[in-house]
Design a protein around this motif. Structure first.
Motif, PDB file in Angstrom:
ATOM      1  N   VAL A   1     115.742  96.910  52.621  1.00  0.00           N
ATOM      2  CA  VAL A   1     116.706  95.851  52.283  1.00  0.00           C
ATOM      3  C   VAL A   1     115.984  94.635  51.715  1.00  0.00           C
ATOM      4  O   VAL A   1     116.301  94.147  50.639  1.00  0.00           O
ATOM      5  CB  VAL A   1     117.536  95.439  53.527  1.00  0.00           C
ATOM      6  CG1 VAL A   1     118.466  94.275  53.184  1.00  0.00           C
ATOM      7  CG2 VAL A   1     118.344  96.622  54.056  1.00  0.00           C
ATOM      8  N   GLY A   2     115.021  94.148  52.444  1.00  0.00           N
ATOM      9  CA  GLY A   2     114.278  92.968  51.992  1.00  0.00           C
ATOM     10  C   GLY A   2     113.862  92.118  53.168  1.00  0.00           C
ATOM     11  O   GLY A   2     113.916  92.551  54.315  1.00  0.00           O
ATOM     12  N   SER A   3     113.452  90.864  52.864  1.00  0.00           N
ATOM     13  CA  SER A   3     112.953  89.955  53.906  1.00  0.00           C
ATOM     14  C   SER A   3     113.687  88.635  53.871  1.00  0.00           C
ATOM     15  O   SER A   3     114.101  88.172  52.807  1.00  0.00           O
ATOM     16  CB  SER A   3     111.456  89.688  53.700  1.00  0.00           C
ATOM     17  OG  SER A   3     110.714  90.876  53.748  1.00  0.00           O
TER      18      SER A   3
ATOM     19  N   SER B   1     123.656  92.685  61.190  1.00  0.00           N
ATOM     20  CA  SER B   1     124.970  93.308  60.983  1.00  0.00           C
ATOM     21  C   SER B   1     124.828  94.501  60.042  1.00  0.00           C
ATOM     22  O   SER B   1     123.832  94.630  59.321  1.00  0.00           O
ATOM     23  CB  SER B   1     125.935  92.290  60.377  1.00  0.00           C
ATOM     24  OG  SER B   1     125.508  91.923  59.087  1.00  0.00           O
ATOM     25  N   GLY B   2     125.820  95.382  60.027  1.00  0.00           N
ATOM     26  CA  GLY B   2     125.819  96.496  59.087  1.00  0.00           C
ATOM     27  C   GLY B   2     125.198  97.753  59.678  1.00  0.00           C
ATOM     28  O   GLY B   2     124.974  97.867  60.878  1.00  0.00           O
TER      29      GLY B   2
ATOM     30  N   VAL C   1     121.564  88.144  59.477  1.00  0.00           N
ATOM     31  CA  VAL C   1     120.380  88.293  60.324  1.00  0.00           C
ATOM     32  C   VAL C   1     120.300  87.082  61.251  1.00  0.00           C
ATOM     33  O   VAL C   1     120.217  85.938  60.788  1.00  0.00           O
ATOM     34  CB  VAL C   1     119.089  88.374  59.477  1.00  0.00           C
ATOM     35  CG1 VAL C   1     117.881  88.539  60.389  1.00  0.00           C
ATOM     36  CG2 VAL C   1     119.168  89.518  58.481  1.00  0.00           C
ATOM     37  N   ASP C   2     120.368  87.326  62.541  1.00  0.00           N
ATOM     38  CA  ASP C   2     120.240  86.257  63.541  1.00  0.00           C
ATOM     39  C   ASP C   2     118.887  86.382  64.226  1.00  0.00           C
ATOM     40  O   ASP C   2     118.550  87.441  64.743  1.00  0.00           O
ATOM     41  CB  ASP C   2     121.339  86.373  64.606  1.00  0.00           C
ATOM     42  CG  ASP C   2     122.706  85.999  64.065  1.00  0.00           C
ATOM     43  OD1 ASP C   2     123.642  86.803  64.208  1.00  0.00           O
ATOM     44  OD2 ASP C   2     122.812  84.916  63.473  1.00  0.00           O
TER      45      ASP C   2
ATOM     46  N   ARG D   1     120.541  81.745  61.689  1.00  0.00           N
ATOM     47  CA  ARG D   1     121.215  82.812  60.954  1.00  0.00           C
ATOM     48  C   ARG D   1     120.936  82.710  59.459  1.00  0.00           C
ATOM     49  O   ARG D   1     120.950  81.609  58.894  1.00  0.00           O
ATOM     50  CB  ARG D   1     122.721  82.732  61.200  1.00  0.00           C
ATOM     51  CG  ARG D   1     123.546  83.699  60.353  1.00  0.00           C
ATOM     52  CD  ARG D   1     124.978  83.742  60.805  1.00  0.00           C
ATOM     53  NE  ARG D   1     125.108  84.451  62.067  1.00  0.00           N
ATOM     54  CZ  ARG D   1     126.269  84.723  62.660  1.00  0.00           C
ATOM     55  NH1 ARG D   1     127.401  84.319  62.110  1.00  0.00           N
ATOM     56  NH2 ARG D   1     126.327  85.372  63.801  1.00  0.00           N
ATOM     57  N   LYS D   2     120.717  83.878  58.856  1.00  0.00           N
ATOM     58  CA  LYS D   2     120.553  83.930  57.395  1.00  0.00           C
ATOM     59  C   LYS D   2     121.250  85.175  56.880  1.00  0.00           C
ATOM     60  O   LYS D   2     121.533  86.111  57.631  1.00  0.00           O
ATOM     61  CB  LYS D   2     119.058  83.968  57.034  1.00  0.00           C
ATOM     62  CG  LYS D   2     118.369  82.636  57.245  1.00  0.00           C
ATOM     63  CD  LYS D   2     117.316  82.374  56.211  1.00  0.00           C
ATOM     64  CE  LYS D   2     116.880  80.939  56.297  1.00  0.00           C
ATOM     65  NZ  LYS D   2     115.769  80.630  55.408  1.00  0.00           N
ATOM     66  N   GLN D   3     121.477  85.164  55.561  1.00  0.00           N
ATOM     67  CA  GLN D   3     122.155  86.298  54.924  1.00  0.00           C
ATOM     68  C   GLN D   3     121.195  86.986  53.966  1.00  0.00           C
ATOM     69  O   GLN D   3     120.383  86.322  53.328  1.00  0.00           O
ATOM     70  CB  GLN D   3     123.367  85.801  54.110  1.00  0.00           C
ATOM     71  CG  GLN D   3     124.368  84.986  54.894  1.00  0.00           C
ATOM     72  CD  GLN D   3     125.315  85.857  55.699  1.00  0.00           C
ATOM     73  OE1 GLN D   3     125.471  87.039  55.410  1.00  0.00           O
ATOM     74  NE2 GLN D   3     125.928  85.284  56.718  1.00  0.00           N
TER      75      GLN D   3
END
Lengths: 231, 148
Positions: free
Chosen positions: B137-139, B78-79, B56-57, B48-50
């Motif tokens: 959003v990004g990476s 999420s979102g 983001v899983d 998992r990262k934010q």
């Protein structure tokens, strides 16, 4: 979605990028060994022919994975073969180095070697002798195109995907072969440049450099054998 | 180029240097770039990262995660949903392996799934990265170990 022509150009440019970013480091030893083995003889045609052989192999592999539309199934089936190719490449380079140092004469090698067929023995003898026909580098390129290589796997993966998208098996074969041939052609400039940089005909007292190079070739060859056995 | 008595040592040094560069490229664990830290134990579970307030899983199946095998990549985000599907670029830190993109398709409200292969590097290096790109959003980068 990229057009068909764009994909071929993309594979070619990927090959160029990979050639300068990866191939020089990983396959440079092979190219340098072949250059030193020429010992001042003409080197342009042997290296071009070697690279053509390598590209032909890539095209063949691309056709196979394109037709199969699967990279993993193909990779499983050639795993053992690639291991063997790496060991054979190491043996070839080691023997080239040994004959160049003069520590072992070619006649000793062929007396001790197991019988592997007239064609293979004759090709090998040609490679180790002082005067080499450029065409001897074609079977070498065909063989060494089978060396295990991460970027080649990645390109084959994409070729397999193109096969999945083709309408027919033949379409998959042709697209896979075409894409991998473009990739192979893209890798040629980098490796050809290495071969030109190690062309020492202009150098006085180059025999000393050949001796040093031959010792390094033996080290590289042994390393390839060890890597192949562990692969 | 005019021959000179200095050329032999220079060329010899050049060959030695080139050889060292080549040998270092072949050594597992040696990387000319900055040392890369593993931040994802993908062999045990998902990671998992934010990014920008979103979670983001990343999950790769089946376990153990092996190279040269067909793998399923699953990303949960999420979102709000995206106008275009996210995608994953697979690569090795410090070594060019060529473009290897996993195309993801929506599979549920927050989940995207795709098929891909992590290829094997004959150098023996087993650290790989999955760069998950979220459009607009990004990476985020997941760095993990793969079994050869």
């Amino acid at each position: 979605m990229l057009s068909t022509n764009s994909i071929y150009i993309l594979f070619f440019t990927t090959g160029v990028t990979i050639g300068f970013g990866h191939c020089i480091g990983m396959c440079g030893p092979v190219v340098i060994s072949l250059s030193l083995n020429l010992k001042g003889g003409p080197s342009v045609w042997p290296h071009l022919i070697y690279n053509c052989g390598r590209t032909l192999t890539y095209g063949l592999l691309g056709g196979i994975v394109g037709g199969m539309a699967s990279f993993t199934r193909f990779a499983e089936s050639i795993d053992g073969l690639q291991k063997g190719v790496m060991v054979v490449a190491g043996v070839i380079i080691t023997l080239m180095g040994l004959t160049m140092t003069g520590w072992i004469h070619t006649s000793v090698i062929f007396r001790a070697a197991p019988p592997v067929g007239t064609f293979i023995t004759r090709t090998f003898k040609q490679l180790l002798q002082k005067k080499k026909h450029p065409l001897m580098y074609l079977p070498l390129g065909l063989l060494l195109g089978l060396l295990p290589c991460g970027p080649v796997y990645t390109a084959l993966l994409a070729a397999a995907r193109s096969g999945m998208e083709a309408d027919t098996t033949l379409g998959g074969v042709l697209s896979g072969a075409g894409l991998m041939t473009c990739f192979g052609l893209g890798t040629i400039p980098a490796l050809f440049l290495v071969s030109r940089l190690t062309d020492l005909r202009w150098l006085r007292h180059r025999e000393k450099v050949y001796k040093i190079g031959a010792v390094l070739m033996i080290a590289v060859g042994v390393y390839f054998i060890w890597k192949g056995l562990r692969f | 180029m005019k021959a000179s008595r200095f050329n032999v040592p220079l060329v010899s040094i050049g060959i030695l240097f080139l050889s060292l560069m080549i040998f270092s490229a072949h050594q597992p664990g040696v990387c000319l770039a900055a040392e890369v830290k593993l931040d994802c134990d993908i062999q045990s579970s998902s990671c998992r990262k934010q990014i920008n307030g979103r979670t983001v899983d990343l999950e790769i199946l089946p376990k153990p995660v092996k190279a040269m095998k067909d793998l399923t990549f699953q990303v949960k985000i999420s979102g709000d949903s995206f106008s275009e599907a996210p995608f994953i670029d697979l690569g090795m830190p410090g070594m060019k392996m060529g473009p290897n993109r996993v195309i993801l398709k929506k599979n549920g409200v927050t989940t995207y799934v795709g098929q891909g292969v992590i290829v094997r590097c004959p150098s023996g290096k087993t650290i790989w990265q999955a760069v998950v790109t979220l459009p607009d959003v990004g990476s985020v980068v997941f760095t993990f170990d793969v079994i050869y």
